[in-house]
Design an enzyme around this catalytic site. Structure first.
Site, PDB file in Angstrom:
ATOM      1  N   LYS A  29       0.820  -1.113  -0.307  1.00 38.41           N
ATOM      2  CA  LYS A  29      -0.068  -0.064  -0.370  1.00 38.41           C
ATOM      3  C   LYS A  29       0.802   1.534  -0.189  1.00 38.41           C
ATOM      4  O   LYS A  29       0.305   2.337  -0.878  1.00 38.41           O
ATOM      5  CB  LYS A  29      -0.518   0.377   1.437  1.00 38.41           C
ATOM      6  CG  LYS A  29      -0.971   1.085   1.282  1.00 38.41           C
ATOM      7  CD  LYS A  29      -2.318   1.407   2.885  1.00 38.41           C
ATOM      8  CE  LYS A  29      -1.661   1.480   4.467  1.00 38.41           C
ATOM      9  NZ  LYS A  29      -1.964   2.440   4.766  1.00 38.41           N
ATOM     10  N   ASN A  30       1.413   0.994   0.708  1.00 33.33           N
ATOM     11  CA  ASN A  30       3.033   2.353   1.139  1.00 33.33           C
ATOM     12  C   ASN A  30       3.545   2.620   0.117  1.00 33.33           C
ATOM     13  O   ASN A  30       4.401   4.370   0.538  1.00 33.33           O
ATOM     14  CB  ASN A  30       2.946   2.200   2.495  1.00 33.33           C
ATOM     15  CG  ASN A  30       2.369   2.736   3.376  1.00 33.33           C
ATOM     16  OD1 ASN A  30       1.038   3.015   3.577  1.00 33.33           O
ATOM     17  ND2 ASN A  30       2.575   2.466   4.738  1.00 33.33           N
ATOM     18  N   ARG A 100      -4.374  10.015   4.035  1.00 32.20           N
ATOM     19  CA  ARG A 100      -3.034  10.810   4.783  1.00 32.20           C
ATOM     20  C   ARG A 100      -2.110  10.870   3.674  1.00 32.20           C
ATOM     21  O   ARG A 100      -1.521  12.261   3.375  1.00 32.20           O
ATOM     22  CB  ARG A 100      -2.965  10.931   6.457  1.00 32.20           C
ATOM     23  CG  ARG A 100      -3.862  11.281   6.790  1.00 32.20           C
ATOM     24  CD  ARG A 100      -2.987  11.613   8.291  1.00 32.20           C
ATOM     25  NE  ARG A 100      -1.583  12.052   7.990  1.00 32.20           N
ATOM     26  CZ  ARG A 100      -1.154  13.423   8.977  1.00 32.20           C
ATOM     27  NH1 ARG A 100      -2.515  14.078   9.416  1.00 32.20           N
ATOM     28  NH2 ARG A 100      -0.407  13.941   8.579  1.00 32.20           N
ATOM     29  N   ASP A 124      -4.687  12.433  13.702  1.00 36.07           N
ATOM     30  CA  ASP A 124      -4.951  10.497  12.871  1.00 36.07           C
ATOM     31  C   ASP A 124      -5.187   9.578  14.239  1.00 36.07           C
ATOM     32  O   ASP A 124      -5.436   9.935  15.558  1.00 36.07           O
ATOM     33  CB  ASP A 124      -3.613  10.006  13.268  1.00 36.07           C
ATOM     34  CG  ASP A 124      -3.498   9.540  11.485  1.00 36.07           C
ATOM     35  OD1 ASP A 124      -4.574   8.484  11.591  1.00 36.07           O
ATOM     36  OD2 ASP A 124      -3.169   9.307  10.655  1.00 36.07           O
ATOM     37  N   ASP A 315       4.483   0.530  12.411  1.00 40.62           N
ATOM     38  CA  ASP A 315       3.339  -0.641  11.642  1.00 40.62           C
ATOM     39  C   ASP A 315       3.244  -2.126  12.229  1.00 40.62           C
ATOM     40  O   ASP A 315       2.430  -2.524  11.524  1.00 40.62           O
ATOM     41  CB  ASP A 315       3.273  -0.459   9.784  1.00 40.62           C
ATOM     42  CG  ASP A 315       2.729   0.729   9.578  1.00 40.62           C
ATOM     43  OD1 ASP A 315       2.746   2.046  10.087  1.00 40.62           O
ATOM     44  OD2 ASP A 315       3.673   0.912   8.297  1.00 40.62           O
TER      45      ASP A 315
HETATM   46  N1  EPU Z   1       6.786  14.082  10.575  1.00 41.25           N
HETATM   47  C1  EPU Z   1       6.944  15.393  11.407  1.00 41.25           C
HETATM   48  N2  EPU Z   1       6.899  16.530  10.396  1.00 41.25           N
HETATM   49  C2  EPU Z   1       6.575  15.969   8.859  1.00 41.25           C
HETATM   50  C3  EPU Z   1       6.655  14.800   8.520  1.00 41.25           C
HETATM   51  C4  EPU Z   1       6.184  13.796   9.597  1.00 41.25           C
HETATM   52  O1  EPU Z   1       6.835  15.723  12.617  1.00 41.25           O
HETATM   53  O2  EPU Z   1       6.319  16.619   8.372  1.00 41.25           O
HETATM   54  C5  EPU Z   1       6.759  13.035  11.792  1.00 41.25           C
HETATM   55  C6  EPU Z   1       5.837  12.130  12.322  1.00 41.25           C
HETATM   56  O3  EPU Z   1       4.552  13.315  12.943  1.00 41.25           O
HETATM   57  C7  EPU Z   1       6.169  11.076  12.827  1.00 41.25           C
HETATM   58  C8  EPU Z   1       7.421  10.718  12.062  1.00 41.25           C
HETATM   59  O4  EPU Z   1       7.890  11.563  11.557  1.00 41.25           O
HETATM   60  O5  EPU Z   1       6.280  11.145  14.506  1.00 41.25           O
HETATM   61  C9  EPU Z   1       7.428   9.345  11.059  1.00 41.25           C
HETATM   62  O6  EPU Z   1       6.058  10.092  10.167  1.00 41.25           O
HETATM   63  P1  EPU Z   1       7.182   9.930   8.604  1.00 41.25           P
HETATM   64  O7  EPU Z   1       6.549  10.657   8.053  1.00 41.25           O
HETATM   65  O8  EPU Z   1       8.061   8.650   8.035  1.00 41.25           O
HETATM   66  O9  EPU Z   1       5.754   8.534   8.111  1.00 41.25           O
HETATM   67  P2  EPU Z   1       4.618   9.290   7.058  1.00 41.25           P
HETATM   68  O10 EPU Z   1       4.835   9.480   5.828  1.00 41.25           O
HETATM   69  O11 EPU Z   1       3.108  10.122   7.673  1.00 41.25           O
HETATM   70  C10 EPU Z   1       4.518   6.520   6.843  1.00 41.25           C
HETATM   71  C11 EPU Z   1       3.445   5.427   6.262  1.00 41.25           C
HETATM   72  C12 EPU Z   1       3.045   4.767   7.580  1.00 41.25           C
HETATM   73  C13 EPU Z   1       4.523   5.065   8.607  1.00 41.25           C
HETATM   74  C14 EPU Z   1       5.290   5.746   8.884  1.00 41.25           C
HETATM   75  C15 EPU Z   1       6.593   5.718   9.243  1.00 41.25           C
HETATM   76  C16 EPU Z   1       2.230   6.137   3.993  1.00 41.25           C
HETATM   77  C17 EPU Z   1       1.354   6.259   3.920  1.00 41.25           C
HETATM   78  N3  EPU Z   1       2.626   5.726   5.236  1.00 41.25           N
HETATM   79  O12 EPU Z   1       3.722   8.107   7.490  1.00 41.25           O
HETATM   80  O13 EPU Z   1       2.055   3.824   7.741  1.00 41.25           O
HETATM   81  O14 EPU Z   1       3.263   4.512   9.289  1.00 41.25           O
HETATM   82  O15 EPU Z   1       5.902   5.973   7.079  1.00 41.25           O
HETATM   83  O16 EPU Z   1       7.069   4.173   8.697  1.00 41.25           O
HETATM   84  O17 EPU Z   1       3.467   5.233   3.676  1.00 41.25           O
HETATM   85  C18 EPU Z   1      -0.363   2.289   8.003  1.00 41.25           C
HETATM   86  O18 EPU Z   1       0.320   1.593   6.521  1.00 41.25           O
HETATM   87  O19 EPU Z   1      -1.043   1.902   8.888  1.00 41.25           O
HETATM   88  C19 EPU Z   1       0.717   3.541   8.358  1.00 41.25           C
HETATM   89  C20 EPU Z   1       0.307   4.592   8.391  1.00 41.25           C
END
Ligand code: EPU
Length: 439
Positions: A29-30, A100, A124, A315
């Protein structure tokens, strides 16, 4: 016959004997969601294969259609076509709030159109998820942003230009947005502390195949030499297998016992998890085309701490916590990414788990077995964790809010039933659950 009402649907799980057989994992998915967004950078039709049949992919398809792309699907093949007319660089709230990952259209829209308006999704179920790093990175490339009426409005009228960017944290989404924008920026972008997840690598490989010039794929230092937008061409790409889906089957096996072959699973994408599962008493062996695993009579307690790749992914954590809740001994589970990602613990405790949370730690005291109950899937992985818990529980576990599970898993119930799990979907007479978005 009228279609089933999702709000009334339940996944019902019972403990049965060991699992046995073979399942095939779907595409991630991601990765798929980001590859879909990347398709808008090349004129013509990008073909993505091994795309999971999940609700989030449908929503991203609708979002890309709203932006002006054509999206069509045939089995696990998705075709995204751009060209012939201008894109509408606006991602509406109704779609963004459901998923998101849609924030990842910001970078490519700015690159293609010089402007973009993307609604800001709310928080979230597992805590606040800011996008400050996405915006700071894109600003370094020359974009300007303002927040108006809940929309992020970005502009780069004279185009984007390469820059040196250091991420405060290796954010998956920020890395992806910056890479997507930098591919066609003027000059070179050096991105330090970049995320290295297999899904980020998959995006970089797709972009490279399209004609982007990216060095350091899979490392925390990405060097992106911008090319002309017109030089990117559509490609035919197979989505990387979903390591979290693999982890889900291994967790189900861990609490049920037995032996499983997970086809297409890539052991080298989940080395730290495999090491933790081995510490818990499981045997996990890499095969040329997947993973073979077996489980002991009872799992052993281990301490787990989530970290960006190649650490134990956040995850995996709900799955591991469900496993550890019936392991022999006491485990400490530490969450380092999403502070609020412990909501599913209340559901596990309704099933008799002995877990105490304090800030970003959970102390899990293993009990011999859980007790089936009515529980909710608060997000995608929390829903999967309830399935794991249900397989470790005496009696029936009825999981509500299954739409979250459907957002991230294709045919989870059918696949688990095919290897001997007692699991089915059922329509309940009364609805429950809140409307919220995640992931
Ligand atoms: N963060 C910030 N500022 C930002 C971006 C992130 O503070 O601008 C923080 C977040 O709040 C968090 C950390 O950095 O504490 C990591 O967030 P990240 O940006 O890496 O996560 P994401 O891109 O929002 C993706 C996956 C998530 C997975 C995370 C971590 C997708 C669609 N989602 O989220 O997957 O948990 O990376 O690996 O790619 C899921 O599949 O169920 C899921 C939640």
């Amino acid at each position: 016959m009228s279609p089933p009402d999702r709000a009334l649907e339940r996944i019902v799980v019972r403990r049965r004997g060991p699992l046995e057989g073979t399942v095939r994992v779907s595409g991630a998915k991601n990765s798929a969601l980001k590859l879909m967004a990347a398709s808008m950078l090349a004129e013509g039709t990008t073909v993505l294969r091994n795309v999971p049949a999940i609700v989030d992919v449908q929503i991203m398809g609708r979002l890309l259609t709203a932006v002006g792309l054509e999206v069509s699907r045939d089995e696990d093949e998705l075709r995204v076509t751009t060209g012939g007319h201008d894109l509408v660089p606006e991602a509406p709230y109704e779609l963004v709030e459901q998923i998101r990952a849609s924030i990842v259209v910001l970078g490519p829209l700015l690159a293609r159109c010089g402007r973009a308006k993307v609604s800001l999704p709310g928080g979230d179920d597992f805590g606040s998820r800011p996008i400050d790093m996405h915006l700071r990175g894109l600003e370094a490339l020359g974009a300007t942003f303002e927040l108006r009426h809940g929309d992020v409005i970005g502009e780069a009228p004279s185009g984007l230009r390469g820059a040196d960017i250091v991420l405060e944290f290796p954010s998956v989404g920020a890395t992806e947005n910056i890479v997507l924008a930098a591919c066609t920026a003027k000059g070179t972008t050096v991105l330090e502390n970049a995320a290295r997840e297999p899904e980020v690598q998959d995006l970089c490989h797709l972009l490279s195949a399209m004609g982007a010039d990216i060095e350091g794929i899979g490392t925390s230092r990405l060097v992106i030499h911008g090319v002309n937008g017109g030089d990117l061409s559509p490609v035919d790409h197979r989505v990387v297998p979903d390591r979290v889906e693999v982890a889900t089957y291994l967790a189900c096996l861990g609490v049920s016992g037995g032996e499983l072959t997970v086809l297409d699973a890539r052991a080298h994408h989940m080395e730290m998890l495999v090491s933790k599962l081995s510490d818990m008493g499981m045997t996990v062996t890499a095969l040329p085309d997947g993973i073979w695993a077996s489980a002991p009579e009872r799992l052993r307690a281990v301490d787990v701490s989530t970290l960006p790749y190649p650490g134990v992914a956040t995850d995996y954590k709900p799955l591991l916590t469900a496993m550890l809740s019936v392991a022999d001994g006491v485990s400490i589970v530490t969450e380092n990414l999403f502070s609020g990602r412990f909501k599913y613990v209340d559901e596990l405790m309704r099933m008799g788990a002995n877990i105490r949370t304090d800030a970003h730690h959970a102390v899990v005291r293993g009990v011999p077995q859980l007790s089936g109950a009515k529980v909710l899937a608060h997000d995608i992985r929390a829903g999967a964790a309830m399935v794991v818990a249900g397989l470790a529980a005496e009696g029936e576990t009825e999981i509500g809010d299954v739409r979250h599970v459907d957002r991230g898993y294709a045919h989870l119930v059918e696949k688990l039933a095919s290897v001997g799990a007692s699991i089915e979907r059922r329509q309940s007479r009364s609805g429950s659950g809140s409307e919220s978005a995640s992931s």
